[in-house]
Scaffold this motif. Structure first.
Motif, PDB file in Angstrom:
ATOM      1  N   ASP A  81      -9.607   2.232  -8.580  1.00  0.00           N
ATOM      2  CA  ASP A  81     -10.538   2.906  -7.674  1.00  0.00           C
ATOM      3  C   ASP A  81     -10.161   2.525  -6.257  1.00  0.00           C
ATOM      4  N   VAL A  82      -9.752   3.506  -5.445  1.00  0.00           N
ATOM      5  CA  VAL A  82      -9.252   3.205  -4.094  1.00  0.00           C
ATOM      6  C   VAL A  82     -10.355   2.728  -3.156  1.00  0.00           C
ATOM      7  N   ARG A  83     -11.591   2.981  -3.495  1.00  0.00           N
ATOM      8  CA  ARG A  83     -12.688   2.572  -2.616  1.00  0.00           C
ATOM      9  C   ARG A  83     -12.817   1.050  -2.587  1.00  0.00           C
ATOM     10  N   LEU A 118      -9.669   7.382   2.498  1.00  0.00           N
ATOM     11  CA  LEU A 118     -10.137   8.771   2.471  1.00  0.00           C
ATOM     12  C   LEU A 118      -9.023   9.749   2.105  1.00  0.00           C
ATOM     13  N   PHE A 119      -7.767   9.322   2.212  1.00  0.00           N
ATOM     14  CA  PHE A 119      -6.640  10.239   2.034  1.00  0.00           C
ATOM     15  C   PHE A 119      -5.741   9.856   0.869  1.00  0.00           C
ATOM     16  N   HIS A 120      -6.322   9.248  -0.148  1.00  0.00           N
ATOM     17  CA  HIS A 120      -5.521   8.804  -1.295  1.00  0.00           C
ATOM     18  C   HIS A 120      -4.940   9.964  -2.097  1.00  0.00           C
ATOM     19  N   ASP A 121      -5.453  11.177  -1.868  1.00  0.00           N
ATOM     20  CA  ASP A 121      -4.950  12.353  -2.588  1.00  0.00           C
ATOM     21  C   ASP A 121      -4.240  13.337  -1.675  1.00  0.00           C
ATOM     22  N   ASP A 122      -3.945  12.925  -0.434  1.00  0.00           N
ATOM     23  CA  ASP A 122      -3.275  13.804   0.529  1.00  0.00           C
ATOM     24  C   ASP A 122      -2.238  13.005   1.319  1.00  0.00           C
ATOM     25  N   PRO A 123      -0.993  12.982   0.854  1.00  0.00           N
ATOM     26  CA  PRO A 123       0.054  12.170   1.511  1.00  0.00           C
ATOM     27  C   PRO A 123       0.265  12.500   2.984  1.00  0.00           C
ATOM     28  N   TRP A 124       0.214  13.791   3.345  1.00  0.00           N
ATOM     29  CA  TRP A 124       0.440  14.141   4.751  1.00  0.00           C
ATOM     30  C   TRP A 124      -0.649  13.548   5.641  1.00  0.00           C
ATOM     31  N   ARG A 125      -1.905  13.698   5.233  1.00  0.00           N
ATOM     32  CA  ARG A 125      -3.003  13.152   6.023  1.00  0.00           C
ATOM     33  C   ARG A 125      -2.945  11.628   6.083  1.00  0.00           C
ATOM     34  N   ILE A 137       0.497   1.962  -1.421  1.00  0.00           N
ATOM     35  CA  ILE A 137      -0.798   1.424  -1.833  1.00  0.00           C
ATOM     36  C   ILE A 137      -1.789   2.528  -2.185  1.00  0.00           C
ATOM     37  N   PHE A 138      -1.917   3.528  -1.328  1.00  0.00           N
ATOM     38  CA  PHE A 138      -2.983   4.516  -1.504  1.00  0.00           C
ATOM     39  C   PHE A 138      -2.559   5.771  -2.259  1.00  0.00           C
ATOM     40  N   ILE A 139      -1.285   6.136  -2.183  1.00  0.00           N
ATOM     41  CA  ILE A 139      -0.814   7.317  -2.927  1.00  0.00           C
ATOM     42  C   ILE A 139      -0.271   6.902  -4.288  1.00  0.00           C
ATOM     43  N   ARG A 140       0.616   5.894  -4.290  1.00  0.00           N
ATOM     44  CA  ARG A 140       1.170   5.407  -5.550  1.00  0.00           C
ATOM     45  C   ARG A 140       0.224   4.420  -6.241  1.00  0.00           C
ATOM     46  N   LYS A 141      -0.725   3.881  -5.458  1.00  0.00           N
ATOM     47  CA  LYS A 141      -1.763   2.964  -5.974  1.00  0.00           C
ATOM     48  C   LYS A 141      -1.178   1.691  -6.596  1.00  0.00           C
ATOM     49  N   LEU A 142      -0.214   1.105  -5.900  1.00  0.00           N
ATOM     50  CA  LEU A 142       0.440  -0.110  -6.370  1.00  0.00           C
ATOM     51  C   LEU A 142      -0.197  -1.346  -5.753  1.00  0.00           C
ATOM     52  N   VAL A 143      -0.409  -2.391  -6.557  1.00  0.00           N
ATOM     53  CA  VAL A 143      -1.020  -3.628  -6.049  1.00  0.00           C
ATOM     54  C   VAL A 143       0.008  -4.731  -5.838  1.00  0.00           C
ATOM     55  N   GLY A 144       1.247  -4.480  -6.184  1.00  0.00           N
ATOM     56  CA  GLY A 144       2.289  -5.494  -6.014  1.00  0.00           C
ATOM     57  C   GLY A 144       2.934  -5.453  -4.648  1.00  0.00           C
ATOM     58  N   ILE A 145       2.271  -4.832  -3.669  1.00  0.00           N
ATOM     59  CA  ILE A 145       2.816  -4.683  -2.324  1.00  0.00           C
ATOM     60  C   ILE A 145       2.466  -5.894  -1.466  1.00  0.00           C
ATOM     61  N   VAL A 146       3.422  -6.372  -0.680  1.00  0.00           N
ATOM     62  CA  VAL A 146       3.176  -7.419   0.310  1.00  0.00           C
ATOM     63  C   VAL A 146       3.393  -6.794   1.684  1.00  0.00           C
ATOM     64  N   SER A 147       2.307  -6.588   2.410  1.00  0.00           N
ATOM     65  CA  SER A 147       2.377  -5.897   3.701  1.00  0.00           C
ATOM     66  C   SER A 147       2.209  -6.874   4.851  1.00  0.00           C
ATOM     67  N   GLU A 189      -5.146  -7.579  -1.711  1.00  0.00           N
ATOM     68  CA  GLU A 189      -5.691  -8.795  -2.303  1.00  0.00           C
ATOM     69  C   GLU A 189      -7.042  -8.524  -2.964  1.00  0.00           C
ATOM     70  N   TYR A 190      -7.844  -7.688  -2.334  1.00  0.00           N
ATOM     71  CA  TYR A 190      -9.135  -7.330  -2.920  1.00  0.00           C
ATOM     72  C   TYR A 190      -8.940  -6.603  -4.253  1.00  0.00           C
ATOM     73  N   GLN A 191      -8.015  -5.633  -4.275  1.00  0.00           N
ATOM     74  CA  GLN A 191      -7.785  -4.862  -5.493  1.00  0.00           C
ATOM     75  C   GLN A 191      -7.198  -5.741  -6.611  1.00  0.00           C
ATOM     76  N   ARG A 192      -6.391  -6.729  -6.241  1.00  0.00           N
ATOM     77  CA  ARG A 192      -5.890  -7.668  -7.257  1.00  0.00           C
ATOM     78  C   ARG A 192      -7.045  -8.465  -7.847  1.00  0.00           C
ATOM     79  N   GLY A 193      -7.998  -8.823  -6.984  1.00  0.00           N
ATOM     80  CA  GLY A 193      -9.150  -9.545  -7.483  1.00  0.00           C
ATOM     81  C   GLY A 193      -9.984  -8.719  -8.449  1.00  0.00           C
ATOM     82  N   VAL A 194     -10.124  -7.435  -8.154  1.00  0.00           N
ATOM     83  CA  VAL A 194     -10.864  -6.531  -9.046  1.00  0.00           C
ATOM     84  C   VAL A 194     -10.186  -6.487 -10.408  1.00  0.00           C
TER      85      VAL A 194
END
Length: 383
Positions: A228-230, A239-246, A354-364, A374-379
């Motif tokens: 869940d991206v929220r 807000l734009f997890h389903d629109d790569p251009w935006r 992170i938001f389009i591919r929804k990957l949590v293994g990213i270090v930004s 980090e929050y999503q990893r905790g979830v």
């Protein structure tokens, strides 16, 4: 391993401090890569879990189906008053008075900056806790006991946040709180980055021992996707997890600009030019007038047109070469392709992952994106 025991309110040992460079076990090179960090008090997830008593007059935070902040009818009424000036909020919220409705009703762009204002206390409180972890030996839970953080109730459209001490004294910024706590001198106005610079990040662990079974669970988390991206942080990119251009467009506008400036401008921009095709057919003078408040408007306006052209050309070429079904090419962009877009850098690529591919293994390197991951990893770790 050096560690400092901290006493909780009952006098017992509650958690440990360790330096990030000191691994709890030989098999883990960094404290931030352990499953204990992703749910520890100093993590993004742990920070939001401890906000229930500190966030006052703030939209109810919902995590894993559980509402964390106070959602009494009286407070819900006060919260509603903060957003009733927005027609979009009133239309979505209607006459329902349920805590679960608030978060979804403010997740939109509008001239009233509902989305920005609603989640500001969460972000500011987390950043304050995070700074205290870096600067102090004591737990932020101890230092901030009795403190409150809320939206500014004086003006409905205000994006500012107020901190209240246990004695009722009001502070309008994290800097002011740190000065009050004696952690920042009045003469120091350079910001927090210089104050923290060079310090090793300290991590609070709930338990200094990491069982092999839990370590294996965390290795599985790193290859999972975000369910869940929220998040309680309310990032614009959510807000734009389903629109790569935006999504990529928002990262360009956020570059060298504060979030408070971007939300309202992006709302106006997307109302007038909702797609990449619309942007390339617009004149740069029109775009300049819309984004003028963001600064360097001439350069930005031309850059947005060039970016949109690059994006559309890449998508069309990708469809032909890889024979992809319609509507799928934009969700399979590579690092090289994104970095080839005008004004898109590493930050844009990280946000896409992170938001389009929804990957949590990213270090930004971006602190907001890293906190979000980090929050999503905790979830995922708590599942």
């Amino acid at each position: 391993m050096k560690k400092k025991k901290l006493l909780n309110e009952n006098g017992g040992v509650s958690r440990f401090f360790v330096n990030e460079s000191q691994s709890p076990t030989k098999s883990i090179s960094s404290a931030t890569s352990s499953q204990h960090f992703v749910t520890s008090p100093s993590s993004a997830y742990g920070s939001t879990q401890r906000m229930i008593e500190s966030l006052d007059f703030t939209i109810p935070i919902k995590m894993s189906g559980e509402i964390l902040t106070d959602s009494s009818p009286e407070k819900l009424e006060l919260i509603q008053q903060q957003f009733q000036c927005c027609p979009k909020f009133r239309e979505t919220y209607g006459r329902k008075f349920q805590a679960s409705d608030f978060a979804s009703c403010v997740r939109h762009l509008c001239p009233h900056a509902c989305y920005l204002r609603a989640f500001s206390p969460v972000r500011e409180w987390h950043y304050l806790r995070k700074t205290l972890v870096d600067l102090c030996d004591d737990s932020p839970d101890i230092i901030l006991k009795g403190w409150k953080c809320r939206m500014d109730n004086e003006e409905q459209r205000s994006t500012s946040v107020i901190f209240c001490s246990p004695r009722g004294k009001v502070f309008n910024s994290r800097i002011a709180v740190l000065r009050h706590l004696g952690l920042l001198k009045k003469s120091e106005s350079c910001g927090l980055s210089e104050k923290v610079k060079g310090k090793k990040r300290k991590i609070l662990f709930d338990d200094p021992i990491i069982p092999d079974k839990k370590r294996q669970v965390f290795q599985q988390i790193k290859i999972q996707t975000i369910p869940d991206v929220r998040s309680p942080f309310g990032l614009l990119e959510e807000l734009f997890h389903d629109d790569p251009w935006r999504l990529l467009l928002s990262t360009i506008l956020l570059n060298r600009t504060t979030r408070a400036q971007v939300d309202v401008v992006l709302h106006k921009f997307l109302l007038k030019w909702p797609t990449a095709t619309a942007v390339i057919n617009a004149s740069w003078e029109e775009i300049r007038d819309i984004i003028r408040s963001l600064g360097i408007c001439h350069r930005r306006a031309k850059a947005l047109i060039r970016f949109s052209k690059d994006y559309l050309e890449c998508i069309e070429q990708k469809k032909k070469i890889e024979n992809l079904p319609k509507g799928t090419a934009e969700f399979q962009l590579s690092r090289e392709e994104i970095l080839s877009f005008h004004n898109c850098g590493v930050y844009a690529y990280d946000a896409y992952q992170i938001f389009i591919r929804k990957l949590v293994g990213i270090v930004s390197t971006d602190h907001a994106l890293q906190d979000y991951v980090e929050y999503q990893r905790g979830v995922l770790a708590k599942r």
